[in-house]
Design a protein around this motif. Structure first.
Motif, short mmCIF file in Angstrom:
data_model
loop_
_atom_site.label_atom_id
_atom_site.label_comp_id
_atom_site.label_asym_id
_atom_site.label_seq_id
_atom_site.Cartn_x
_atom_site.Cartn_y
_atom_site.Cartn_z
N ILE A 289 39.89 102.19 -5.35
CA ILE A 289 39.67 103.27 -6.31
C ILE A 289 39.89 102.76 -7.73
CG2 ILE A 289 40.32 105.13 -4.72
CD1 ILE A 289 43.15 105.01 -6.01
N PRO A 290 39.41 103.49 -8.75
CA PRO A 290 39.74 103.11 -10.13
C PRO A 290 41.27 103.08 -10.31
CG PRO A 290 37.96 104.71 -10.12
CD PRO A 290 38.45 104.62 -8.71
N ALA A 291 41.72 102.11 -11.09
CA ALA A 291 43.16 101.91 -11.26
C ALA A 291 43.82 103.17 -11.83
CB ALA A 291 43.42 100.74 -12.20
N PRO A 292 44.82 103.73 -11.13
CA PRO A 292 45.52 104.90 -11.67
C PRO A 292 46.15 104.59 -13.03
CG PRO A 292 46.08 104.55 -9.35
CD PRO A 292 45.33 103.34 -9.80
N ALA A 293 46.26 105.62 -13.86
CA ALA A 293 46.80 105.42 -15.21
C ALA A 293 48.19 104.80 -15.17
CB ALA A 293 46.83 106.76 -15.94
N GLU A 294 48.99 105.15 -14.16
CA GLU A 294 50.36 104.65 -14.06
C GLU A 294 50.39 103.15 -13.76
OE1 GLU A 294 50.27 108.98 -13.00
OE2 GLU A 294 49.09 107.20 -12.46
N SER A 295 49.27 102.58 -13.32
CA SER A 295 49.26 101.17 -12.93
C SER A 295 49.02 100.22 -14.10
CB SER A 295 48.18 100.93 -11.87
OG SER A 295 46.87 100.99 -12.42
N TRP A 296 48.71 100.77 -15.27
CA TRP A 296 48.36 99.91 -16.40
C TRP A 296 49.57 99.20 -17.01
CZ3 TRP A 296 43.51 100.36 -19.62
CH2 TRP A 296 42.45 100.88 -18.86
N ALA A 297 50.74 99.78 -16.88
CA ALA A 297 51.94 99.20 -17.49
C ALA A 297 52.47 98.04 -16.66
CB ALA A 297 53.01 100.28 -17.65
N PRO A 306 50.29 96.52 -12.06
CA PRO A 306 49.59 96.85 -10.83
C PRO A 306 48.10 97.13 -11.03
CG PRO A 306 51.66 98.04 -10.96
CD PRO A 306 51.46 97.38 -12.29
N PHE A 307 47.69 97.38 -12.25
CA PHE A 307 46.27 97.50 -12.59
C PHE A 307 45.44 96.39 -11.95
CE2 PHE A 307 42.83 96.18 -15.43
CZ PHE A 307 42.14 97.36 -15.67
N LEU A 308 46.01 95.18 -11.89
CA LEU A 308 45.28 94.02 -11.38
C LEU A 308 44.98 94.14 -9.89
CD1 LEU A 308 47.25 91.20 -13.24
CD2 LEU A 308 45.11 92.31 -13.94
N HIS A 309 45.69 95.00 -9.20
CA HIS A 309 45.46 95.22 -7.77
C HIS A 309 44.18 96.02 -7.52
CE1 HIS A 309 46.36 96.33 -3.58
NE2 HIS A 309 46.28 97.60 -3.91
N TYR A 310 43.77 96.80 -8.51
CA TYR A 310 42.63 97.70 -8.35
C TYR A 310 41.37 97.21 -9.08
CZ TYR A 310 46.48 100.93 -7.24
OH TYR A 310 47.59 101.52 -6.71
N ALA A 311 41.54 96.64 -10.26
CA ALA A 311 40.43 96.42 -11.19
C ALA A 311 39.82 95.03 -11.02
CB ALA A 311 40.90 96.60 -12.63
N ASP A 312 38.62 94.89 -11.53
CA ASP A 312 37.92 93.61 -11.58
C ASP A 312 37.74 93.23 -13.04
OD1 ASP A 312 36.12 91.62 -9.90
OD2 ASP A 312 34.98 92.12 -11.72
N PRO A 313 37.88 91.95 -13.39
CA PRO A 313 37.77 91.57 -14.80
C PRO A 313 36.35 91.64 -15.35
CG PRO A 313 38.14 89.63 -13.42
CD PRO A 313 38.33 90.83 -12.55
N VAL A 314 35.35 91.72 -14.47
CA VAL A 314 33.95 91.71 -14.91
C VAL A 314 33.29 93.07 -14.71
CG1 VAL A 314 31.68 90.68 -14.51
CG2 VAL A 314 33.74 89.23 -14.47
N TRP A 315 33.47 93.67 -13.55
CA TRP A 315 32.74 94.87 -13.16
C TRP A 315 33.58 96.13 -13.38
CZ3 TRP A 315 27.88 95.66 -10.82
CH2 TRP A 315 27.14 94.50 -10.58
N ASP A 316 32.90 97.21 -13.77
CA ASP A 316 33.53 98.53 -13.82
C ASP A 316 33.75 99.04 -12.39
OD1 ASP A 316 34.19 101.19 -15.21
OD2 ASP A 316 32.58 101.75 -13.82
#
Length: 381
Positions: A289-297, A306-316
């Motif tokens: 799923i898209p990275a939850p807001a709480e995962s950005w910190a 934790p953002f890195l667990h969800y997101a990709d550096p290239v793709w949305d």
């Protein structure tokens, strides 16, 4: 509203559009064996008067920080009438039953019952040694099918467990390959994280226990970034036994599961099979799923955001989610309901994509030695 898991972008391919059915969701404990119980989220087509909107209370990747994910399902809504094939969704290590919730809601709205368990020993707050996942993952997947077949009431009357699809991400993909016919190689027993006592021997290719695990109800598998072939968990003869129709999704820069190793699965399987490659994407391609807001910190627990667990550096992420939803609808529609969806699986015409929106993805196909698609059943009404 933050943390939506039901985003459909304006440039999404056509089959990512929301289906015609309201979606219900409920939580059910499925006991696999010997007291091993999996908390399972079940999404399903609901009655026409169902009101959408739900918050899923869960934890992010650090296993301690709470978050609320927002979707379009209704908790404990009355199921629709009719027959709906079952799709099991299996998360990675670690993960939880909501990691692919975008796909679960999308498929339920299209007339499927979707069951996504928390795999005990493999969740954010219950991360046991890796060998627990290696041994139990395919057993869990088979157990969820068996447990769903035993449901009673209106939901039990709705679900059709004779037509089953299995979607697995990372370690969920590892299990899906074993369930699909690819028994492990002897080299798997020597993996540094395989544990002691030859526990993995029950999944070896050619063993009676692996043969007993195979399930004739399983009609299609969709491994996403499947882990294991880059770690010598299979050999060529074992992969040749993979005979369940397969749609694999992979990122070409995946360093966790190794893109070249995943390509070898595609090349050596004997099933009717597809490989969808996201150019430049890593291990998080399409599934989370898209990275939850709480995962950005930054996380004090993990030492990284934790953002890195969800997101990709290239793709949305939402873009990848929509593409996965599109192809899941087409592939499962063929194999679980006998729908005329083959034109959507043509990587030259890109049916359902607006001009220019297939840039960055490559879809390849290899037929089984004798092409055979069995599907059918009454569609949900």
């Amino acid at each position: 509203m933050h943390n939506r898991i039901d985003i459909v972008r304006p440039d999404a391919p056509s089959l990512a559009a929301r289906g015609q059915h309201p979606v219900g969701v409920t939580t059910h404990d499925i006991t696999i064996y010997a007291g091993r119980t999996l908390t399972t989220e079940i999404w399903y087509p609901a009655r026409a008067d169902t009101e959408p909107g739900i918050g899923y209370d869960t934890l992010i990747r650090d296993g301690v920080t709470p978050t609320i994910l927002h979707g379009s399902a209704c908790r404990n809504a009355r199921p629709a009438q009719g027959i709906a094939p079952l799709i099991v969704i299996s998360h990675g290590y670690p993960g939880n039953r909501y990691l692919l919730a975008h796909l679960a809601e999308s498929l339920a709205a299209k007339g499927y019952v979707v069951a996504a368990p928390d795999h005990a020993g493999s969740t954010y707050q219950d991360q046991q040694p890796f060998e627990v996942t290696l041994v139990h993952r395919p057993l869990d997947q088979r157990g969820v099918i068996d447990g769903m077949a035993e449901l009673g009431g209106e939901l039990g009357a709705l679900v059709n467990c004779e037509k089953v699809g299995l979607i697995g991400y990372s370690m969920g993909g590892y299990g899906a390959l074993i369930m699909g016919g690819a028994g492990l190689a002897a080299t798997a027993l020597n993996h540094t994280r395989a544990g002691s006592g030859n526990m993995l021997s029950r999944h070896l290719a050619g063993s009676d226990t692996h043969a007993a695990l195979r399930d004739p109800r399983l009609k299609a598998i969709m491994p996403i970034g499947p882990w294991g072939n880059g770690q010598s968990m299979w050999d060529a003869p074992g992969l040749a036994q993979l005979d369940t129709p397969m749609f694999m999704i992979a990122g070409t820069s995946d360093e966790v599961s190794n893109y070249r190793a995943m390509r070898r699965i595609f090349e050596r399987a004997s099933a009717d099979r597809y490989l969808l490659s996201f150019q430049g994407a890593g291990h998080n391609a399409a599934a989370p799923i898209p990275a939850p807001a709480e995962s950005w910190a930054m996380s004090d627990v993990l030492g990284w955001p934790p953002f890195l667990h969800y997101a990709d550096p290239v793709w949305d992420t939402s873009r990848m989610n929509n593409i996965a939803q599109h192809f899941a609808a087409a592939f499962m529609g063929i194999h679980l309901r006998g729908e005329d969806m083959l034109p959507y699986l043509d990587g030259t015409t890109w049916r359902g994509f607006d001009p220019g929106t297939s840039v960055g993805i490559v879809l390849e196909y290899m037929p089984a030695p004798q092409r055979s698609i069995t599907a059918g059943g009454e569609n949900i009404r």
